[in-house]
Design an enzyme around this catalytic site. Structure first.
Site, short mmCIF file in Angstrom:
data_model
loop_
_atom_site.label_atom_id
_atom_site.label_comp_id
_atom_site.label_asym_id
_atom_site.label_seq_id
_atom_site.Cartn_x
_atom_site.Cartn_y
_atom_site.Cartn_z
CG ASN A 199 -2.96 5.20 1.08
OD1 ASN A 199 -4.01 5.28 1.72
ND2 ASN A 199 -2.28 4.08 0.98
CB SER A 256 -0.99 0.00 1.16
OG SER A 256 -0.43 -0.59 2.30
CD GLU A 300 -4.39 3.04 -6.16
OE1 GLU A 300 -4.26 2.53 -5.03
OE2 GLU A 300 -4.23 4.25 -6.38
CG HIS A 310 -3.35 -0.87 -3.32
ND1 HIS A 310 -3.48 0.49 -3.15
CD2 HIS A 310 -3.39 -1.41 -2.08
CE1 HIS A 310 -3.61 0.74 -1.86
NE2 HIS A 310 -3.55 -0.39 -1.19
P1 NAD Z 1 -0.65 -9.47 7.80
O1 NAD Z 1 0.31 -9.14 8.89
O2 NAD Z 1 -2.07 -9.82 8.14
O3 NAD Z 1 -0.07 -10.68 6.92
C1 NAD Z 1 1.26 -10.75 6.50
C2 NAD Z 1 1.63 -12.23 6.34
O4 NAD Z 1 2.90 -12.30 5.67
C3 NAD Z 1 1.78 -12.98 7.67
O5 NAD Z 1 0.94 -14.14 7.63
C4 NAD Z 1 3.26 -13.37 7.72
O6 NAD Z 1 3.50 -14.64 8.32
C5 NAD Z 1 3.59 -13.40 6.22
N1 NAD Z 1 5.02 -13.26 5.90
C6 NAD Z 1 5.95 -12.47 6.48
N2 NAD Z 1 7.15 -12.60 5.84
C7 NAD Z 1 6.95 -13.49 4.84
C8 NAD Z 1 7.78 -14.03 3.81
N3 NAD Z 1 9.05 -13.66 3.71
N4 NAD Z 1 7.24 -14.92 2.95
C9 NAD Z 1 5.93 -15.29 3.05
N5 NAD Z 1 5.11 -14.81 3.98
C10 NAD Z 1 5.60 -13.93 4.87
O7 NAD Z 1 -0.60 -8.21 6.80
P2 NAD Z 1 -1.74 -7.71 5.77
O8 NAD Z 1 -2.59 -6.69 6.46
O9 NAD Z 1 -2.34 -8.88 5.10
O10 NAD Z 1 -0.84 -6.87 4.74
C11 NAD Z 1 -0.09 -7.50 3.71
C12 NAD Z 1 0.28 -6.48 2.65
O11 NAD Z 1 -0.91 -5.89 2.11
C13 NAD Z 1 1.13 -5.30 3.13
O12 NAD Z 1 2.04 -4.96 2.13
C14 NAD Z 1 0.10 -4.20 3.35
O13 NAD Z 1 0.66 -2.91 3.24
C15 NAD Z 1 -0.83 -4.48 2.18
N6 NAD Z 1 -2.20 -3.94 2.32
C16 NAD Z 1 -2.86 -4.03 3.51
C17 NAD Z 1 -4.16 -3.53 3.62
C18 NAD Z 1 -4.92 -3.66 4.91
O14 NAD Z 1 -5.96 -2.96 5.04
N7 NAD Z 1 -4.52 -4.51 5.84
C19 NAD Z 1 -4.78 -2.95 2.50
C20 NAD Z 1 -4.09 -2.90 1.28
C21 NAD Z 1 -2.79 -3.41 1.21
#
Ligand code: NAD
Length: 290
Positions: A195, A124, A157, A145
């Site tokens: 954003n 993001s 996006e 995204h």
């Molecule tokens: P999260 O913490 O729920 O999940 C992340 C996962 O990645 C965890 O299960 C972790 O074990 C795993 N992980 C960590 N290192 C790893 C690796 N090297 N290989 C494989 N898996 C690995 O996070 P999330 O909220 O799902 O966010 C994930 C991505 O999505 C981020 O880049 C975030 O910025 C983006 N994002 C989040 C949102 C939101 O609202 N939460 C919205 C849009 C985008």
């Protein structure tokens, strides 16, 4: 699948958290063979259990037949070994928001996937161009995204890095649409569009509060009723997390080389006080009684 210009059958998802789990669910429901990878066995087990629960609920609520739910489940594979993504036509990365971790994941994918696969990231706030530079084929790297909660939110996006090939953009837009989403293209500048436009507005709401222009509930009421927003900017900030809002403002200030994007001092102060929003039951507003 109504649209096949994406030429994709097998989807690999990296990271099985909140976003990765949702992306995998939507891909499998739309008919793609979907393999979800996570380094954490606990996370992958939680993801599988969540999918089973959500599919059971969809059957209960008659949004899906038992056969459809079973077929969706059969299209999902859960792995803790990256090599099992070798057959993917696209890898969609959704690991933690950390540039070093993402660079490592993309180096690993670049070494493993030797063909014309698409490498997408759900970041993001990290530059797509920077993530692409970890690979030897930046023209195949793109931002995809999704928004939380993925099964509900319509938008994807689609963000082009500096080197992204137009044919890759077209394939990813077609894929997002086959997943039932509306795909909208944008280019790689800090904050992309979502954003870049949303966060300065939220930040300005903190300035309005800090300067005593109005009380927080009044700022939100004015924006809800006057601009037809479903939720006021300060309530939305609590929902997103005040730490995340402050971090994204810093990303905008650095990426756009402009100090006017820095977080409002009051926003920073609430973060250092530990008032992070819904997740700590207190941010702009107090949720401890609810
Ligand atoms: P999260 O913490 O729920 O999940 C992340 C996962 O990645 C965890 O299960 C972790 O074990 C795993 N992980 C960590 N290192 C790893 C690796 N090297 N290989 C494989 N898996 C690995 O996070 P999330 O909220 O799902 O966010 C994930 C991505 O999505 C981020 O880049 C975030 O910025 C983006 N994002 C989040 C949102 C939101 O609202 N939460 C919205 C849009 C985008």
């Amino acid at each position: 699948m109504h649209n096949t210009t994406h030429n994709i059958t097998n989807v690999g998802v990296i990271g099985s958290g909140q976003m990765g789990g949702g992306i995998a669910q939507v891909a499998a429901t739309a008919g793609f063979n979907t393999t979800v990878f996570d380094t954490s066995p606990d996370a992958i087990a939680r993801c599988q259990a969540t999918h089973a629960k959500l599919l059971a609920r969809a059957v209960e609520k008659e949004r899906m037949t038992t056969d459809q739910a079973e077929a969706t489940k059969a299209r999902l594979t859960y792995v803790t070994d990256l090599d099992q993504l070798a057959g993917s036509d696209i890898a969609i990365e959704a690991v933690v928001e950390d540039a070093a971790v993402k660079a490592k994941v993309f180096r690993g994918l670049d070494d493993m996937l030797k063909g014309d696969q698409v490498l997408a990231t759900n970041t993001s706030s990290i530059s797509i161009t920077e993530i692409a530079s970890a690979t030897k084929r930046p023209e195949r790297v793109i931002g995809m995204h999704f928004f939380y909660p993925v099964p509900v939110m319509k938008l994807v996006e689609v963000i082009n890095g500096l080197a992204t090939d137009k044919a890759i953009t077209a394939r990813v837009i077609s894929l997002a649409e086959a997943m039932g989403k509306t795909a909208v293209p944008a280019n790689d500048r800090a904050g992309f569009v979502s954003n870049r436009v949303l966060m300065p507005m939220i930040n300005e709401a903190f300035y309005a509060w800090m300067e005593g222009v109005a009380q927080p509930e009044h700022i939100d009421a004015i924006m809800k009723l006057g601009c037809n927003f479903p939720m006021g900017p300060l309530r939305l900030a609590d929902f997103i997390g005040l730490d995340t809002c402050a971090h994204i403002m810093d990303v905008l200030a650095e990426g756009l080389c402009n100090e006017r994007y820095r977080p409002c001092p009051l926003l920073r102060q609430l973060v250092v006080a530990g008032r992070l929003g819904n997740k700590t039951a207190h941010g702009v507003f107090d949720y401890s009684a609810s």
